[in-house]
Scaffold this motif. Structure first.
Motif, PDB file in Angstrom:
ATOM      1  N   ASN A  18      -9.366  -7.529  -2.859  1.00  0.00           N
ATOM      2  CA  ASN A  18      -8.659  -7.083  -4.067  1.00  0.00           C
ATOM      3  C   ASN A  18      -7.464  -6.244  -3.649  1.00  0.00           C
ATOM      4  O   ASN A  18      -7.618  -5.171  -3.061  1.00  0.00           O
ATOM      5  CB  ASN A  18      -9.616  -6.268  -4.940  1.00  0.00           C
ATOM      6  N   ILE A  19      -6.264  -6.711  -3.966  1.00  0.00           N
ATOM      7  CA  ILE A  19      -5.066  -5.993  -3.536  1.00  0.00           C
ATOM      8  C   ILE A  19      -4.484  -5.122  -4.657  1.00  0.00           C
ATOM      9  O   ILE A  19      -3.323  -4.722  -4.608  1.00  0.00           O
ATOM     10  CB  ILE A  19      -3.985  -6.965  -3.016  1.00  0.00           C
ATOM     11  N   SER A  20      -5.311  -4.783  -5.649  1.00  0.00           N
ATOM     12  CA  SER A  20      -4.817  -3.960  -6.759  1.00  0.00           C
ATOM     13  C   SER A  20      -4.885  -2.458  -6.463  1.00  0.00           C
ATOM     14  O   SER A  20      -4.257  -1.659  -7.150  1.00  0.00           O
ATOM     15  CB  SER A  20      -5.606  -4.248  -8.041  1.00  0.00           C
ATOM     16  N   PHE A  21      -5.682  -2.065  -5.446  1.00  0.00           N
ATOM     17  CA  PHE A  21      -5.810  -0.643  -5.128  1.00  0.00           C
ATOM     18  C   PHE A  21      -4.481  -0.089  -4.613  1.00  0.00           C
ATOM     19  O   PHE A  21      -3.784  -0.736  -3.829  1.00  0.00           O
ATOM     20  CB  PHE A  21      -6.902  -0.424  -4.079  1.00  0.00           C
ATOM     21  N   ARG A  22      -4.152   1.126  -5.068  1.00  0.00           N
ATOM     22  CA  ARG A  22      -2.886   1.763  -4.709  1.00  0.00           C
ATOM     23  C   ARG A  22      -3.209   3.118  -4.093  1.00  0.00           C
ATOM     24  O   ARG A  22      -3.687   4.030  -4.771  1.00  0.00           O
ATOM     25  CB  ARG A  22      -2.037   1.918  -5.966  1.00  0.00           C
ATOM     26  N   SER A  23      -2.952   3.299  -2.824  1.00  0.00           N
ATOM     27  CA  SER A  23      -3.364   4.522  -2.137  1.00  0.00           C
ATOM     28  C   SER A  23      -2.432   5.681  -2.461  1.00  0.00           C
ATOM     29  O   SER A  23      -1.360   5.508  -3.038  1.00  0.00           O
ATOM     30  CB  SER A  23      -3.384   4.301  -0.621  1.00  0.00           C
ATOM     31  N   SER A  24      -2.843   6.868  -2.077  1.00  0.00           N
ATOM     32  CA  SER A  24      -1.962   8.026  -2.162  1.00  0.00           C
ATOM     33  C   SER A  24      -0.846   7.884  -1.140  1.00  0.00           C
ATOM     34  O   SER A  24      -0.973   7.180  -0.137  1.00  0.00           O
ATOM     35  CB  SER A  24      -2.752   9.311  -1.902  1.00  0.00           C
ATOM     36  N   PHE A  25       0.252   8.582  -1.388  1.00  0.00           N
ATOM     37  CA  PHE A  25       1.404   8.577  -0.491  1.00  0.00           C
ATOM     38  C   PHE A  25       1.288   9.768   0.456  1.00  0.00           C
ATOM     39  O   PHE A  25       1.140  10.913   0.003  1.00  0.00           O
ATOM     40  CB  PHE A  25       2.690   8.665  -1.317  1.00  0.00           C
ATOM     41  N   ASP A  71       0.893  -1.151   0.000  1.00  0.00           N
ATOM     42  CA  ASP A  71       0.000   0.000   0.000  1.00  0.00           C
ATOM     43  C   ASP A  71       0.939   1.211   0.000  1.00  0.00           C
ATOM     44  O   ASP A  71       1.869   1.276   0.797  1.00  0.00           O
ATOM     45  CB  ASP A  71      -0.871  -0.025   1.260  1.00  0.00           C
ATOM     46  N   MET A  72       0.697   2.188  -0.882  1.00  0.00           N
ATOM     47  CA  MET A  72       1.670   3.266  -1.091  1.00  0.00           C
ATOM     48  C   MET A  72       1.672   4.323   0.010  1.00  0.00           C
ATOM     49  O   MET A  72       2.362   5.334  -0.104  1.00  0.00           O
ATOM     50  CB  MET A  72       1.380   3.956  -2.429  1.00  0.00           C
ATOM     51  N   LEU A  73       0.929   4.113   1.086  1.00  0.00           N
ATOM     52  CA  LEU A  73       0.720   5.150   2.078  1.00  0.00           C
ATOM     53  C   LEU A  73       2.017   5.736   2.627  1.00  0.00           C
ATOM     54  O   LEU A  73       2.154   6.949   2.744  1.00  0.00           O
ATOM     55  CB  LEU A  73      -0.123   4.607   3.225  1.00  0.00           C
ATOM     56  N   ASN A  74       2.998   4.888   2.965  1.00  0.00           N
ATOM     57  CA  ASN A  74       4.239   5.405   3.556  1.00  0.00           C
ATOM     58  C   ASN A  74       5.333   4.351   3.551  1.00  0.00           C
ATOM     59  O   ASN A  74       5.048   3.152   3.560  1.00  0.00           O
ATOM     60  CB  ASN A  74       3.988   5.870   4.999  1.00  0.00           C
ATOM     61  N   PHE A  75       6.586   4.852   3.556  1.00  0.00           N
ATOM     62  CA  PHE A  75       7.746   3.955   3.610  1.00  0.00           C
ATOM     63  C   PHE A  75       8.809   4.541   4.535  1.00  0.00           C
ATOM     64  O   PHE A  75       9.984   4.622   4.191  1.00  0.00           O
ATOM     65  CB  PHE A  75       8.317   3.728   2.199  1.00  0.00           C
ATOM     66  N   LYS A  76       8.369   4.959   5.740  1.00  0.00           N
ATOM     67  CA  LYS A  76       9.351   5.393   6.734  1.00  0.00           C
ATOM     68  C   LYS A  76      10.289   4.244   7.063  1.00  0.00           C
ATOM     69  O   LYS A  76      11.459   4.442   7.384  1.00  0.00           O
ATOM     70  CB  LYS A  76       8.642   5.859   8.010  1.00  0.00           C
ATOM     71  N   THR A  79      -6.480   1.963  -9.557  1.00  0.00           N
ATOM     72  CA  THR A  79      -6.265   0.576  -9.962  1.00  0.00           C
ATOM     73  C   THR A  79      -5.814   0.575 -11.426  1.00  0.00           C
ATOM     74  O   THR A  79      -5.988   1.578 -12.136  1.00  0.00           O
ATOM     75  CB  THR A  79      -7.543  -0.278  -9.837  1.00  0.00           C
ATOM     76  N   PRO A  80      -5.265  -0.530 -11.908  1.00  0.00           N
ATOM     77  CA  PRO A  80      -4.875  -0.598 -13.322  1.00  0.00           C
ATOM     78  C   PRO A  80      -6.057  -0.514 -14.283  1.00  0.00           C
ATOM     79  O   PRO A  80      -5.865  -0.393 -15.493  1.00  0.00           O
ATOM     80  CB  PRO A  80      -4.184  -1.962 -13.416  1.00  0.00           C
ATOM     81  N   ALA A  81      -7.289  -0.572 -13.778  1.00  0.00           N
ATOM     82  CA  ALA A  81      -8.474  -0.534 -14.644  1.00  0.00           C
ATOM     83  C   ALA A  81      -8.915   0.885 -15.000  1.00  0.00           C
ATOM     84  O   ALA A  81      -9.842   1.057 -15.795  1.00  0.00           O
ATOM     85  CB  ALA A  81      -9.632  -1.260 -13.965  1.00  0.00           C
ATOM     86  N   ASP A  82      -8.259   1.890 -14.443  1.00  0.00           N
ATOM     87  CA  ASP A  82      -8.640   3.284 -14.737  1.00  0.00           C
ATOM     88  C   ASP A  82      -8.030   3.699 -16.066  1.00  0.00           C
ATOM     89  O   ASP A  82      -6.987   4.352 -16.127  1.00  0.00           O
ATOM     90  CB  ASP A  82      -8.188   4.209 -13.606  1.00  0.00           C
ATOM     91  N   LYS A  83      -8.718   3.328 -17.152  1.00  0.00           N
ATOM     92  CA  LYS A  83      -8.191   3.532 -18.501  1.00  0.00           C
ATOM     93  C   LYS A  83      -9.093   4.465 -19.307  1.00  0.00           C
ATOM     94  O   LYS A  83     -10.278   4.644 -19.020  1.00  0.00           O
ATOM     95  CB  LYS A  83      -8.052   2.189 -19.217  1.00  0.00           C
ATOM     96  N   ALA A  84      -8.517   5.032 -20.371  1.00  0.00           N
ATOM     97  CA  ALA A  84      -9.205   6.034 -21.182  1.00  0.00           C
ATOM     98  C   ALA A  84     -10.450   5.481 -21.875  1.00  0.00           C
ATOM     99  O   ALA A  84     -11.372   6.240 -22.190  1.00  0.00           O
ATOM    100  CB  ALA A  84      -8.240   6.606 -22.217  1.00  0.00           C
TER     101      ALA A  84
END
Length: 452
Positions: free
Chosen positions: A162-169, A120-125, A384-389
């Protein structure tokens, strides 16, 4: 006396026809197809998800600057850029892993990245956690939380599995590292802990600093001392995963960026506004609204009495209402929410209200500057990778333009009626000229007959 009135009305009709016809011919026709092409371009795989701090994010900033130049916007800052520092997730060497070992260090189980677990992209302290049954652990059926040496780690299973969701940092998050796992994976980890095994997880990211760019251009108004109108959207997104899978971010927010690029052409074709109109493409929205925060802080004295129209996620299926998003403390009576909702009702546009600090409008509202975000509140694919044009709806873009452009024009142009209804004024004034000409001819014939 009647002849004088007819003459005056005829002159007025000529003036209105000339003005409206010129406007009709000179106004740039808002091109939804151009927006969709731009969305496809900005969300293609070549830009790798436009993560702040990446080379591709910088390429997109350069592209937006070139588009502002092509639209003949004047630079609002040095070379159209406003730079600012921000934390970002930096990719470091190594491969991700989540594994189980016994007390002798023997490998018991290795989990597969992007199938069983993912960052999850939230943090990498911190990017490495090791824990066992004797660690400082808090757990239930949906997560395991570990505290160790001032760090707060969490391993959790999403509700939809579903583990494809990627959060904001978010650099100042309370969590040092967040890992998503499937429900089966979480259940197995709990069993391994109960059997005395050790869990070891590593994610190759670290928190680092970078320089980001907002892109700013403007149309100079007839009176720059008046508070400006600001038209904004963010262009950054959440990048790629550790396998290189792209999170394209078409709806969020190549759509809003493409919308304001086309809006800049349209607005600039209307003539000189009565105040400055600033166009700004924000960076770092996915890092906690850092770009809009930097913009508001730097230009506060200039914009404090102004008004921001922000666009974030425009183009969901038209069955989803247009959302008018204000800050947490706003209401339906707050400006410009009240005027926008009135327009929606008048134009029979389905809409709803959202009062959340969930987009760049909140950086303005936190400083008590009027601001609103136009949003199609569809979260089914975002981050997610499904957010396409291919999923972008033309009709939703059109309804947003219909409402937003009218409110912006009403607030920015002295003769807004003649701009908004130039086609109708052109037709009516032409009709009036024909009628008045016919009446004048009748008077002329009558006058000739009387002289005979």
């Amino acid at each position: 006396m009647k002849k004088l009135i007819i003459c005056i009305l005829f002159v007025i009709s000529i003036v209105l026809f000339a003005f409206s016809f010129q406007k009709y011919c000179s106004i740039h026709k808002f091109d939804i197809n151009a927006i969709k092409k731009n969305i496809a371009f900005l969300s293609n795989n070549n830009f790798k998800g436009r993560l702040g701090g990446s080379f591709e994010n910088d390429e997109v900033a350069s592209y937006i600057r070139d588009q502002f130049k092509a639209s003949k916007l004047t630079s609002y800052s040095q070379n159209y850029y406003q730079t600012f520092k921000a934390y970002y997730p930096k990719r470091i060497s190594g491969d991700p892993y989540l594994k189980v070992v016994d007390t002798h260090g023997n490998l018991v189980k290795t989990y597969a990245y992007d199938r069983d677990f993912k960052e999850d992209m939230l943090n990498f302290k911190s990017n490495h956690v090791v824990f066992y049954n004797g660690s400082n652990i808090k757990a239930n059926s949906s997560y395991i939380q570990i505290r160790d040496k001032g760090n707060n780690f969490i391993i959790y299973a999403p509700k939809d599995n579903n583990i494809s969701f990627r959060s904001s940092f978010i650099a100042d998050s309370d969590y040092s590292l967040c890992i998503m796992v499937t429900k089966d994976c979480l259940s197995q980890i709990r069993n391994y802990l109960n059997n005395g095994c050790i869990i070891d997880c590593f994610i190759p990211y670290s928190n680092d600093t970078t320089t980001l760019k907002n892109v700013i251009g403007y149309i100079k108004g007839s009176d720059s001392s008046k508070p400006p109108v600001i038209i904004s959207a963010h262009f950054d997104h959440v990048g790629t995963d550790l396998n290189g899978k792209v999170y394209n971010g078409a709806l969020d927010n190549a759509s809003g960026t493409s919308f304001i690029l086309e809006m800049s052409k349209f607005i600039n074709s209307l003539g000189t506004p009565n105040r400055d109109i600033i166009f700004v493409a924000f960076n770092g929205e996915e890092f906690g609204l850092k770009g809009s925060e930097a913009f508001v802080n730097k230009y506060y004295k200039k914009i404090k009495s102004g008004e921001d129209y922000n666009f974030d996620m425009i183009g969901s299926p038209s069955s989803i209402p247009l959302s008018i998003m204000g800050g947490k403390k706003d209401t339906a009576n707050s400006a410009p929410i009240n005027s926008i909702s009135t327009l929606c009702a008048k134009e029979h546009v389905s809409f709803n209200y959202i009062f959340e600090d969930a987009s760049d409008h909140s950086s303005f509202r936190n400083k008590n500057i009027k601001a609103v975000t136009f949003c199609d509140d569809d979260t089914s694919r975002i981050h997610t990778p499904a957010d396409k044009a291919s999923y972008i709806s033309s009709s939703s873009i059109d309804r947003c333009f219909k409402i937003a452009s009218r409110d912006i024009i009403n607030n920015s142009y002295t003769f807004s009626f003649l701009i908004l209804y130039n086609k109708q004024v052109c037709i009516l004034s032409l009709f009036a000229m024909i009628v008045l000409t016919f009446i004048s001819l009748q008077y002329a014939v009558k006058s000739i007959n009387q002289q005979k």
